[in-house]
Design a protein around this motif. Structure first.
Motif, PDB file in Angstrom:
ATOM      1  N   GLU A   1       0.828  -1.199   0.000  1.00 12.74           N
ATOM      2  CA  GLU A   1       0.000   0.000   0.000  1.00 12.74           C
ATOM      3  C   GLU A   1       0.868   1.258   0.000  1.00 12.74           C
ATOM      4  O   GLU A   1       1.953   1.285   0.576  1.00 12.74           O
ATOM      5  CB  GLU A   1      -0.926   0.005   1.218  1.00 12.74           C
TER       6      GLU A   1
ATOM      7  N   GLU B   1      -2.681   1.421  -5.412  1.00 10.08           N
ATOM      8  CA  GLU B   1      -3.873   2.242  -5.182  1.00 10.08           C
ATOM      9  C   GLU B   1      -4.872   2.088  -6.317  1.00 10.08           C
ATOM     10  O   GLU B   1      -6.086   2.099  -6.092  1.00 10.08           O
ATOM     11  CB  GLU B   1      -3.468   3.702  -5.010  1.00 10.08           C
ATOM     12  N   VAL B   2      -4.383   1.946  -7.535  1.00  9.89           N
ATOM     13  CA  VAL B   2      -5.283   1.751  -8.675  1.00  9.89           C
ATOM     14  C   VAL B   2      -6.048   0.445  -8.527  1.00  9.89           C
ATOM     15  O   VAL B   2      -7.276   0.386  -8.719  1.00  9.89           O
ATOM     16  CB  VAL B   2      -4.485   1.761  -9.994  1.00  9.89           C
TER      17      VAL B   2
ATOM     18  N   ASP C   1      -6.622  -1.266  -5.764  1.00 11.59           N
ATOM     19  CA  ASP C   1      -7.547  -1.173  -4.627  1.00 11.59           C
ATOM     20  C   ASP C   1      -8.797  -0.403  -5.014  1.00 11.59           C
ATOM     21  O   ASP C   1      -9.919  -0.780  -4.628  1.00 11.59           O
ATOM     22  CB  ASP C   1      -6.850  -0.494  -3.439  1.00 11.59           C
ATOM     23  N   ARG C   2      -8.623   0.669  -5.781  1.00  9.54           N
ATOM     24  CA  ARG C   2      -9.790   1.458  -6.190  1.00  9.54           C
ATOM     25  C   ARG C   2     -10.694   0.653  -7.117  1.00  9.54           C
ATOM     26  O   ARG C   2     -11.920   0.633  -6.945  1.00  9.54           O
ATOM     27  CB  ARG C   2      -9.328   2.741  -6.888  1.00  9.54           C
TER      28      ARG C   2
ATOM     29  N   ARG D   1     -12.622  -2.037  -5.231  1.00  7.92           N
ATOM     30  CA  ARG D   1     -13.747  -1.478  -4.453  1.00  7.92           C
ATOM     31  C   ARG D   1     -14.923  -1.166  -5.360  1.00  7.92           C
ATOM     32  O   ARG D   1     -16.076  -1.461  -5.026  1.00  7.92           O
ATOM     33  CB  ARG D   1     -13.295  -0.218  -3.727  1.00  7.92           C
ATOM     34  N   GLU D   2     -14.610  -0.557  -6.507  1.00 11.09           N
ATOM     35  CA  GLU D   2     -15.691  -0.222  -7.438  1.00 11.09           C
ATOM     36  C   GLU D   2     -16.371  -1.470  -7.982  1.00 11.09           C
ATOM     37  O   GLU D   2     -17.578  -1.460  -8.249  1.00 11.09           O
ATOM     38  CB  GLU D   2     -15.135   0.625  -8.582  1.00 11.09           C
TER      39      GLU D   2
END
Length: 295
Positions: free
Chosen positions: A196, A202-203, A205-206, A209-210
């Motif tokens: 992290e 981060e991409v 993880d985003r 989530r979406e």
């Protein structure tokens, strides 16, 4: 008391007379005498003993001469250093770069900068984009590379690279023959990801989530050669920029569907004036980016 008066004063002290000092300074002798007289009046002190043919410093003059030499030397040093900085023969650049870009995008830029300006000290710090933002705020680095999908209001940013994050697969993986890789197909695999704080993590993880899925992370590592080895041996897949695997025959890069674009920028504190050395580094990065796009 001004610098010109101090220069005239030291010239008289070192030459032992007003006429000799005027000749060294390439000015008229009355101008020297007038400047020394005004300096003595300002200080309310007699600086020279004029009773003999060769003028000599008084005790007070000796004290002023000692300080004047230090003052004028400091001024000369400052002028020289500023001149050197103007000519970029000295200076320092402290830049933070994530490891992926530091290993595969920036080396030619860093070497070109070093070749053009060998007198400038270049310090490169490797860290994730979030850590780099923190280091910029703390003044630990002058600038850093960040992802500017949502640029912070307190940072000034200049974009230099727009590139796709790619799914990275072993050449014999079933998805390696597809034109692109869907998010569902990607997240169905065991993944090898950065820890992290790095932009490529981060991409992912985003996107997860979406998509409402939990990634199956088999390995976490920030060492790119290790990540590539793990993927090439079939222990998982990952996502990197295509440049990272361009020369690796064991790995294949496939775009996501929908594609994942990254906008990368150099960033520094808003309102902070960059030094000439730092501004020159920024200019070189943007120049190389333009050549890359045009080429």
């Amino acid at each position: 008391m001004d610098l010109r008066s101090l220069r005239y004063f030291l010239a008289v002290a070192e030459q032992g007379g007003f006429t000799a000092a005027a000749e060294r300074l390439h000015i008229a002798q009355p101008a020297v005498s007038m400047a020394i007289r005004k300096l003595e009046q300002t200080l309310d002190l007699q600086l020279f003993d004029r009773q003999e043919r060769r003028v000599r410093l008084t005790d007070e003059g000796e004290v002023l001469a000692r300080h004047a030499r230090h003052i004028l030397q400091a001024v000369n040093d400052a002028e020289r250093e500023l001149h050197e900085l103007h000519g970029l023969s000295r200076g320092e650049v402290r830049v933070g770069i994530p490891s992926m870009l530091g290993s595969y995008y920036f080396p030619p830029i860093l070497m070109a900068f070093r070749q053009r300006y060998p007198g400038i000290r270049l310090e490169v710090v490797e860290a994730g984009t979030r850590k780099l933002q923190q280091m910029i705020h703390q003044g630990d680095i002058d600038m850093g590379v960040i992802v500017t999908d949502t640029p912070p209001d307190d940072l000034e940013t200049h974009s230099f690279l727009r590139d796709q994050m790619m799914a990275i697969l072993p050449r014999d993986h079933p998805l390696a023959h597809a034109d692109n890789v869907s998010y569902d197909a990607f997240f169905a695999e065991e993944l090898v990801l950065f820890k992290e704080g790095y932009f490529h993590r981060e991409v992912i993880d985003r996107i997860s989530r979406e998509a409402g899925v939990t990634p199956h992370i088999g390995f976490e590592a920030n060492l790119i050669p290790l990540i590539k080895q793990i993927v090439s041996h079939g222990y998982g897949i990952t996502t990197l920029l295509a440049m990272v695997v361009a020369d690796d025959p064991t790995l294949v890069a496939r775009p996501f569907s929908p594609p994942v674009w990254l906008d990368l920028s150099l960033a520094w504190r808003r309102g902070h004036r960059l030094s000439r050395a730092n501004q020159t580094f920024v200019d070189l990065v943007l120049e190389q980016a333009t050549h890359r796009r045009d080429g």
